[in-house]
Design a protein around this motif. Structure first.
Motif, PDB file in Angstrom:
ATOM      1  N   ILE A 113      27.152 -16.352   4.619  1.00 44.93           N
ATOM      2  CA  ILE A 113      27.454 -17.488   4.792  1.00 44.93           C
ATOM      3  C   ILE A 113      26.597 -17.662   6.268  1.00 44.93           C
ATOM      4  CG2 ILE A 113      28.034 -20.269   6.294  1.00 44.93           C
ATOM      5  CD1 ILE A 113      31.275 -18.792   4.421  1.00 44.93           C
ATOM      6  N   ASP A 114      25.520 -18.467   6.415  1.00 44.79           N
ATOM      7  CA  ASP A 114      24.387 -19.139   6.712  1.00 44.79           C
ATOM      8  C   ASP A 114      24.310 -20.686   7.312  1.00 44.79           C
ATOM      9  OD1 ASP A 114      22.400 -19.862   8.961  1.00 44.79           O
ATOM     10  OD2 ASP A 114      20.950 -18.737   7.309  1.00 44.79           O
ATOM     11  N   PRO A 115      25.364 -21.086   8.507  1.00 44.49           N
ATOM     12  CA  PRO A 115      25.546 -22.051   8.669  1.00 44.49           C
ATOM     13  C   PRO A 115      24.348 -23.100   8.772  1.00 44.49           C
ATOM     14  CG  PRO A 115      27.543 -20.583  10.343  1.00 44.49           C
ATOM     15  CD  PRO A 115      25.556 -19.799   9.093  1.00 44.49           C
ATOM     16  N   SER A 116      23.740 -23.053   9.268  1.00 44.51           N
ATOM     17  CA  SER A 116      22.498 -24.032   9.144  1.00 44.51           C
ATOM     18  C   SER A 116      21.692 -24.091   7.883  1.00 44.51           C
ATOM     19  CB  SER A 116      20.892 -23.153   9.492  1.00 44.51           C
ATOM     20  OG  SER A 116      20.885 -21.608   8.602  1.00 44.51           O
ATOM     21  N   LEU A 117      22.574 -23.614   6.549  1.00 48.76           N
ATOM     22  CA  LEU A 117      21.922 -24.217   5.267  1.00 48.76           C
ATOM     23  C   LEU A 117      23.242 -25.289   4.696  1.00 48.76           C
ATOM     24  CD1 LEU A 117      20.280 -20.829   3.809  1.00 48.76           C
ATOM     25  CD2 LEU A 117      19.134 -22.862   4.962  1.00 48.76           C
ATOM     26  N   ALA A 118      24.010 -25.895   5.717  1.00 44.76           N
ATOM     27  CA  ALA A 118      25.146 -26.621   5.191  1.00 44.76           C
ATOM     28  C   ALA A 118      24.052 -27.516   4.326  1.00 44.76           C
ATOM     29  CB  ALA A 118      26.015 -26.877   5.736  1.00 44.76           C
ATOM     30  N   GLY A 119      25.337 -27.770   3.260  1.00 50.92           N
ATOM     31  CA  GLY A 119      24.655 -28.831   2.616  1.00 50.92           C
ATOM     32  C   GLY A 119      25.365 -30.517   2.467  1.00 50.92           C
ATOM     33  N   PRO A 120      25.951 -30.937   2.016  1.00 50.06           N
ATOM     34  CA  PRO A 120      27.051 -32.120   1.827  1.00 50.06           C
ATOM     35  C   PRO A 120      28.067 -31.919   1.727  1.00 50.06           C
ATOM     36  CG  PRO A 120      26.310 -31.784  -0.660  1.00 50.06           C
ATOM     37  CD  PRO A 120      24.985 -31.247   0.870  1.00 50.06           C
ATOM     38  N   ASP A 121      29.078 -32.723   2.234  1.00 45.54           N
ATOM     39  CA  ASP A 121      31.120 -32.354   2.474  1.00 45.54           C
ATOM     40  C   ASP A 121      31.137 -32.083   1.065  1.00 45.54           C
ATOM     41  OD1 ASP A 121      30.331 -33.350   4.712  1.00 45.54           O
ATOM     42  OD2 ASP A 121      32.413 -34.479   4.917  1.00 45.54           O
ATOM     43  N   GLU A 122      31.692 -30.532   0.815  1.00 48.38           N
ATOM     44  CA  GLU A 122      32.432 -30.347  -0.301  1.00 48.38           C
ATOM     45  C   GLU A 122      33.363 -28.906  -0.313  1.00 48.38           C
ATOM     46  OE1 GLU A 122      28.613 -30.441  -3.298  1.00 48.38           O
ATOM     47  OE2 GLU A 122      28.238 -28.749  -2.275  1.00 48.38           O
ATOM     48  N   ARG A 123      33.675 -28.634  -1.190  1.00 47.67           N
ATOM     49  CA  ARG A 123      34.547 -27.219  -1.141  1.00 47.67           C
ATOM     50  C   ARG A 123      33.881 -26.171  -2.273  1.00 47.67           C
ATOM     51  NH1 ARG A 123      36.747 -31.441   0.714  1.00 47.67           N
ATOM     52  NH2 ARG A 123      37.122 -32.264  -1.476  1.00 47.67           N
ATOM     53  N   TYR A 124      33.806 -24.914  -1.900  1.00 46.50           N
ATOM     54  CA  TYR A 124      34.053 -24.081  -2.848  1.00 46.50           C
ATOM     55  C   TYR A 124      34.819 -23.538  -3.036  1.00 46.50           C
ATOM     56  CZ  TYR A 124      29.058 -25.816  -1.327  1.00 46.50           C
ATOM     57  OH  TYR A 124      28.524 -26.573  -1.077  1.00 46.50           O
ATOM     58  N   GLU A 125      35.614 -23.021  -4.437  1.00 44.42           N
ATOM     59  CA  GLU A 125      36.485 -21.585  -4.114  1.00 44.42           C
ATOM     60  C   GLU A 125      36.759 -21.364  -4.959  1.00 44.42           C
ATOM     61  OE1 GLU A 125      40.487 -23.683  -5.425  1.00 44.42           O
ATOM     62  OE2 GLU A 125      40.491 -22.331  -7.800  1.00 44.42           O
ATOM     63  N   PHE A 126      36.762 -19.157  -4.942  1.00 44.64           N
ATOM     64  CA  PHE A 126      37.053 -18.455  -5.263  1.00 44.64           C
ATOM     65  C   PHE A 126      38.256 -17.807  -5.749  1.00 44.64           C
ATOM     66  CE2 PHE A 126      32.856 -18.988  -2.345  1.00 44.64           C
ATOM     67  CZ  PHE A 126      31.620 -18.539  -2.741  1.00 44.64           C
ATOM     68  N   ARG A 127      37.800 -17.052  -6.872  1.00 43.23           N
ATOM     69  CA  ARG A 127      39.140 -16.479  -7.546  1.00 43.23           C
ATOM     70  C   ARG A 127      38.895 -15.103  -7.607  1.00 43.23           C
ATOM     71  NH1 ARG A 127      40.859 -21.660 -11.519  1.00 43.23           N
ATOM     72  NH2 ARG A 127      40.948 -23.260 -10.109  1.00 43.23           N
ATOM     73  N   ILE A 128      38.708 -14.447  -6.612  1.00 42.86           N
ATOM     74  CA  ILE A 128      38.703 -12.640  -6.685  1.00 42.86           C
ATOM     75  C   ILE A 128      39.946 -12.084  -7.449  1.00 42.86           C
ATOM     76  CG2 ILE A 128      37.454 -11.071  -5.646  1.00 42.86           C
ATOM     77  CD1 ILE A 128      35.835 -12.748  -4.305  1.00 42.86           C
ATOM     78  N   ASP A 129      39.563 -11.671  -8.104  1.00 42.40           N
ATOM     79  CA  ASP A 129      41.228 -10.626  -8.535  1.00 42.40           C
ATOM     80  C   ASP A 129      42.153 -12.151  -8.546  1.00 42.40           C
ATOM     81  OD1 ASP A 129      39.233  -8.253  -9.948  1.00 42.40           O
ATOM     82  OD2 ASP A 129      39.947  -7.941  -7.808  1.00 42.40           O
ATOM     83  N   ASP A 130      43.376 -11.311  -7.341  1.00 37.92           N
ATOM     84  CA  ASP A 130      44.867 -11.938  -7.438  1.00 37.92           C
ATOM     85  C   ASP A 130      44.454 -12.690  -6.170  1.00 37.92           C
ATOM     86  OD1 ASP A 130      44.527 -10.044  -6.438  1.00 37.92           O
ATOM     87  OD2 ASP A 130      46.486  -9.947  -6.167  1.00 37.92           O
ATOM     88  N   GLU A 131      43.155 -13.089  -5.655  1.00 39.45           N
ATOM     89  CA  GLU A 131      43.019 -13.141  -4.222  1.00 39.45           C
ATOM     90  C   GLU A 131      42.037 -14.890  -4.547  1.00 39.45           C
ATOM     91  OE1 GLU A 131      43.041 -12.993   0.286  1.00 39.45           O
ATOM     92  OE2 GLU A 131      43.756 -11.847  -0.995  1.00 39.45           O
ATOM     93  N   VAL A 132      42.968 -15.700  -3.679  1.00 37.06           N
ATOM     94  CA  VAL A 132      41.834 -17.075  -3.844  1.00 37.06           C
ATOM     95  C   VAL A 132      41.917 -17.595  -2.356  1.00 37.06           C
ATOM     96  CG1 VAL A 132      42.327 -19.134  -4.180  1.00 37.06           C
ATOM     97  CG2 VAL A 132      43.043 -17.899  -5.720  1.00 37.06           C
ATOM     98  N   PHE A 133      40.587 -17.886  -1.982  1.00 37.66           N
ATOM     99  CA  PHE A 133      40.317 -18.828  -1.200  1.00 37.66           C
ATOM    100  C   PHE A 133      39.350 -19.563  -1.115  1.00 37.66           C
ATOM    101  CE2 PHE A 133      37.522 -15.089  -1.612  1.00 37.66           C
ATOM    102  CZ  PHE A 133      36.115 -15.043  -1.618  1.00 37.66           C
ATOM    103  N   HIS A 134      38.632 -20.239  -0.269  1.00 37.97           N
ATOM    104  CA  HIS A 134      37.864 -21.082  -0.388  1.00 37.97           C
ATOM    105  C   HIS A 134      36.746 -21.659   0.968  1.00 37.97           C
ATOM    106  CE1 HIS A 134      40.307 -24.395   1.110  1.00 37.97           C
ATOM    107  NE2 HIS A 134      39.587 -25.315   1.756  1.00 37.97           N
ATOM    108  N   ILE A 135      35.438 -22.478   0.587  1.00 37.57           N
ATOM    109  CA  ILE A 135      34.868 -22.711   1.900  1.00 37.57           C
ATOM    110  C   ILE A 135      35.100 -24.196   1.506  1.00 37.57           C
ATOM    111  CG2 ILE A 135      31.931 -22.293   2.146  1.00 37.57           C
ATOM    112  CD1 ILE A 135      31.779 -19.872   0.903  1.00 37.57           C
TER     113      ILE A 135
END
Length: 217
Positions: free
Chosen positions: A127-149
């Motif tokens: 992650i490069d925080p300087s490139l953050a855009g509007p308020d929103e969330r991105y979910e990642f499902r990697i095998d059996d792991e779930v997390f989000h930005i």
């Protein structure tokens, strides 16, 4: 009687840090705890190749030095290991090393082990925080792991082990594919075309997330 550990004997911040975390396996234990508290058997399962005696010795040392503590899980007798505030201070150095190391990875072999929780840490490292855009969330499902930005008011955070509320984008893949993308050996487009990655969401959100992770210019 505590075992006498070797040290560099140098009055230097780097040497002092390496006196604590420079031994084999130590930073990988820290890596596991950066994604959340773990039981002893979870640490052993996610650190293939480490002997149980060595893991116990490293954990004792990290507890003694104040980087790790033990606590009961939800009032039960199950003991969890977690980072202290001092241990959390290793997050940025470990992420920086992970970011640097991604560029050193070659093609994975059949003997290489990969865990989905490592993909979660790879996301945080990219992650490069300087490139953050509007308020929103991105979910990642990697095998059996779930997390989000989570992007809120220009600040970016990674929520381990949690699904996103109303995600603008959902990314689904396996851990090996994700680490290959992070290392630059595989493009998201190629992974999508070969059905190793799916991205479900608004195309503009997909572009913003890709920029945030340094995957597109």
């Amino acid at each position: 009687m505590k075992q006498q550990r070797r040290n560099y004997g140098q009055y230097c911040g780097l040497a002092g840090a390496l006196d604590v975390v420079g031994e084999r396996w130590t930073l990988l234990i820290v890596r596991e705890l950066l994604t959340g508290p773990c039981r002893y058997n979870e640490l052993q399962a996610n650190l293939p190749g480490i002997g149980t005696n060595l893991l116990a010795e490293r954990l004792r040392f990290l507890v003694d030095t104040g980087l790790v503590r033990q606590r009961a899980k939800d009032g039960s007798k199950v003991k969890m290991y977690e980072l202290t505030t001092q241990g959390e201070g290793l997050r940025e150095p470990v992420l920086a090393l992970a970011r640097w190391g991604l560029g050193l990875l070659g093609a994975p072999t059949s003997e290489d082990v990969v865990r989905p929780r490592w993909g979660a840490l790879a996301v945080e490292a990219m992650i490069d925080p300087s490139l953050a855009g509007p308020d929103e969330r991105y979910e990642f499902r990697i095998d059996d792991e779930v997390f989000h930005i989570d992007v809120t008011d220009g600040k970016v955070s990674v929520r381990h082990g949690k699904s996103a509320l109303d995600p603008a984008l959902v990314v689904t893949t396996d851990a090996r594919t994700f680490v290959e993308i992070g290392s630059g050996r595989l493009s998201p487009l190629e992974a999508t075309l070969t059905h190793r990655l799916t991205m479900d969401g608004d195309p503009e959100a997909t572009l913003r997330c890709s920029r945030l992770l340094g995957l597109v210019g």
